[in-house]
Motif scaffolding. Sequence first.
Motif, mmCIF file in Angstrom:
data_model
loop_
_atom_site.group_PDB
_atom_site.id
_atom_site.type_symbol
_atom_site.label_atom_id
_atom_site.label_comp_id
_atom_site.label_asym_id
_atom_site.label_seq_id
_atom_site.Cartn_x
_atom_site.Cartn_y
_atom_site.Cartn_z
ATOM 1 N N ILE A 293 0.836 -1.204 0.000
ATOM 2 C CA ILE A 293 0.000 0.000 0.000
ATOM 3 C C ILE A 293 0.871 1.255 0.000
ATOM 4 O O ILE A 293 0.567 2.233 -0.690
ATOM 5 C CB ILE A 293 -0.947 -0.024 1.214
ATOM 6 C CG1 ILE A 293 -1.946 -1.175 1.061
ATOM 7 C CG2 ILE A 293 -1.678 1.300 1.353
ATOM 8 C CD1 ILE A 293 -2.869 -1.346 2.237
ATOM 9 N N THR A 294 1.970 1.230 0.753
ATOM 10 C CA THR A 294 2.876 2.386 0.767
ATOM 11 C C THR A 294 3.479 2.620 -0.615
ATOM 12 O O THR A 294 3.585 3.771 -1.080
ATOM 13 C CB THR A 294 3.985 2.175 1.804
ATOM 14 O OG1 THR A 294 3.400 1.951 3.087
ATOM 15 C CG2 THR A 294 4.894 3.389 1.876
ATOM 16 N N GLU A 295 3.887 1.558 -1.266
ATOM 17 C CA GLU A 295 4.439 1.702 -2.626
ATOM 18 C C GLU A 295 3.398 2.258 -3.583
ATOM 19 O O GLU A 295 3.733 3.060 -4.471
ATOM 20 C CB GLU A 295 4.940 0.347 -3.118
ATOM 21 C CG GLU A 295 6.173 -0.155 -2.375
ATOM 22 C CD GLU A 295 6.589 -1.536 -2.848
ATOM 23 O OE1 GLU A 295 5.848 -2.122 -3.690
ATOM 24 O OE2 GLU A 295 7.633 -2.039 -2.405
ATOM 25 N N ALA A 296 2.141 1.877 -3.448
ATOM 26 C CA ALA A 296 1.083 2.401 -4.314
ATOM 27 C C ALA A 296 0.888 3.902 -4.084
ATOM 28 O O ALA A 296 0.736 4.676 -5.044
ATOM 29 C CB ALA A 296 -0.216 1.650 -4.064
ATOM 30 N N ILE A 297 0.910 4.336 -2.829
ATOM 31 C CA ILE A 297 0.752 5.763 -2.536
ATOM 32 C C ILE A 297 1.961 6.545 -3.042
ATOM 33 O O ILE A 297 1.816 7.649 -3.605
ATOM 34 C CB ILE A 297 0.550 5.972 -1.027
ATOM 35 C CG1 ILE A 297 -0.754 5.305 -0.572
ATOM 36 C CG2 ILE A 297 0.506 7.455 -0.687
ATOM 37 C CD1 ILE A 297 -0.988 5.383 0.927
ATOM 38 N N GLU A 298 3.154 5.996 -2.870
ATOM 39 C CA GLU A 298 4.346 6.670 -3.381
ATOM 40 C C GLU A 298 4.306 6.783 -4.897
ATOM 41 O O GLU A 298 4.707 7.823 -5.458
ATOM 42 C CB GLU A 298 5.588 5.898 -2.941
ATOM 43 C CG GLU A 298 5.846 5.938 -1.449
ATOM 44 C CD GLU A 298 6.976 5.014 -1.029
ATOM 45 O OE1 GLU A 298 7.395 5.070 0.137
ATOM 46 O OE2 GLU A 298 7.438 4.228 -1.892
ATOM 47 N N SER A 299 3.822 5.746 -5.570
ATOM 48 C CA SER A 299 3.694 5.800 -7.025
ATOM 49 C C SER A 299 2.688 6.864 -7.446
ATOM 50 O O SER A 299 2.903 7.581 -8.437
ATOM 51 C CB SER A 299 3.283 4.430 -7.559
ATOM 52 O OG SER A 299 3.049 4.482 -8.950
ATOM 53 N N PHE A 300 1.593 6.993 -6.711
ATOM 54 C CA PHE A 300 0.599 8.029 -7.021
ATOM 55 C C PHE A 300 1.191 9.424 -6.867
ATOM 56 O O PHE A 300 0.993 10.296 -7.724
ATOM 57 C CB PHE A 300 -0.611 7.861 -6.108
ATOM 58 C CG PHE A 300 -1.495 9.067 -6.047
ATOM 59 C CD1 PHE A 300 -2.342 9.385 -7.105
ATOM 60 C CD2 PHE A 300 -1.471 9.902 -4.936
ATOM 61 C CE1 PHE A 300 -3.152 10.513 -7.052
ATOM 62 C CE2 PHE A 300 -2.278 11.024 -4.879
ATOM 63 C CZ PHE A 300 -3.120 11.334 -5.945
ATOM 64 N N ILE A 301 1.934 9.662 -5.793
ATOM 65 C CA ILE A 301 2.530 10.978 -5.573
ATOM 66 C C ILE A 301 3.540 11.307 -6.669
ATOM 67 O O ILE A 301 3.601 12.442 -7.176
ATOM 68 C CB ILE A 301 3.187 11.033 -4.182
ATOM 69 C CG1 ILE A 301 2.110 10.936 -3.092
ATOM 70 C CG2 ILE A 301 3.998 12.311 -4.017
ATOM 71 C CD1 ILE A 301 2.674 10.903 -1.681
ATOM 72 N N ALA A 302 4.333 10.321 -7.083
ATOM 73 C CA ALA A 302 5.330 10.565 -8.130
ATOM 74 C C ALA A 302 4.670 10.820 -9.479
ATOM 75 O O ALA A 302 5.081 11.733 -10.214
ATOM 76 C CB ALA A 302 6.279 9.370 -8.218
ATOM 77 N N SER A 303 3.660 10.026 -9.831
ATOM 78 C CA SER A 303 2.990 10.214 -11.131
ATOM 79 C C SER A 303 2.182 11.501 -11.184
ATOM 80 O O SER A 303 1.987 12.053 -12.267
ATOM 81 C CB SER A 303 2.070 9.015 -11.423
ATOM 82 O OG SER A 303 1.059 8.909 -10.426
#
Length: 479
Positions: A293-303
């Motif tokens: 879940i943390t990786e998904a949120i980090e990916s959202f912030i980066a994109s």
Amino acid sequence: MDIRNYLSNSRKRSHKEVASDSDSDSDSTSDNESVMPDPRCTQPAQLVQSKSDKKKAYKSKLTYRQQWKLKYSWIDCANAEMGMFCVICKKYGKPPGNARGAWTTRGITDWNHATEMLKLHNDSKWHKDAAITAQMAQQSDLSVLELQNAASARDTKERKKKNQAIILKLLCSIYFLIKHRIPHTTTFNDLLALQVANGDEQLAHHLEQSPGNAMYTSKFSLTSLIEAIATWLRRKLLKSLRESPFFSILADECEDISTQEELSICCRWIVDGQAEEHFISVLHVLACDAETITEAIESFIASSDLQYRKLVGQGYDGAAVFSGCRSGVQVRMRTHAAHAVHVHCACHRLQLASIQAAKTVPEIQKVFGMMGNIWKLFYYSPKKMQALKEVQAVLGLPELKVVKPSDTRWLSHERCMRAIRKELPALITTLQQLYETTGDAEAFGLSTLLSCFTGVASICFLSYVLDTLAKMMLPCKGR
């Protein structure tokens, strides 16, 4: 003897003459048959030959007519065998690809349908564009190629403007259906038909004249329109989010109907001094652990091109995966933004605290169980629900449905208790009728609980308490 010889010789001669005569007659007959054919055989051939000759003669008479030149001055026909040409299109026009050089490099020789072809060409769009280009050539010093390019650009601009107007109408229609949660795959064409019936001539012309692959009404086109709307809204929201000095993230995971784990992300930021909260995206996750879940949120912030230095808050539910103080999502996110304060949902905490406190009071716990049983009794039986509606109509009460109470859904107990209190006379009457007619033991037990003093007092007390809790929850929800 002499007489007898004479008679026999005369008889032989007569027989020979008869045989020779018959042979001569047969020869003459065969000769006549070879010379004179049977009229029954020759008559149809003569008729067919005469029809074909008439057809050839009629076609041979079809040729170019001078009277066509009087009506269409653009005709050029120096030689009938070469066919007719269009002087305007030959010099100024840009015929479409499906014309295959007709009227410009290939003459029209179909004299049988020449009248219809002349009218069609005179009314065609590319002939009219060539006529406009020819008129402009007489009034300007531009070359033919420059005039053709200008006409093509003008035509492209007009066509683009019409297509934009049609696409805008289709986008508004599909947005209306989505906004009101109406199935778009089954009602979109009906909605367009309604607009045409109300006098939308531009949309009617598009649906009637456009080819089948350019009507934008297929399921694939509708999906593309919905994705276009979503992309535009997301870009608009993300632009406003990037311009905000601060923002916070709200996230929660759930399982969809296809058993796919999804992570919904909402953001809260400042716009003109006011806080705004919007749903931004749904992310598919392979697992529900804190790392994924943390990786998904980090990916959202980066994109989304967001900056961690602006992240000041993060809100999740009370599950250990999100709110764990050692390896939860909120702890992992602080490695990027140490000042991102974690906030457990206030409404969720208040609901959990209320349910936990209610479990310590047996009377209240009994009422909560009764609320769930009442909902199940009428929700899973249309016949019993219809009986309740009939009693409500007789008593003059509004047709209210009992809401399903849930320990994790705030305001659900308040809405359920409000409906029970308003429909208490109808509920008691319906439950008693069900017991008398069907002998339903559950209906008898519920009617007994609702009719006793303890049950009525508990309902009135909880209605007051839950109404107060709801007023406390509503400001937390931003209402």
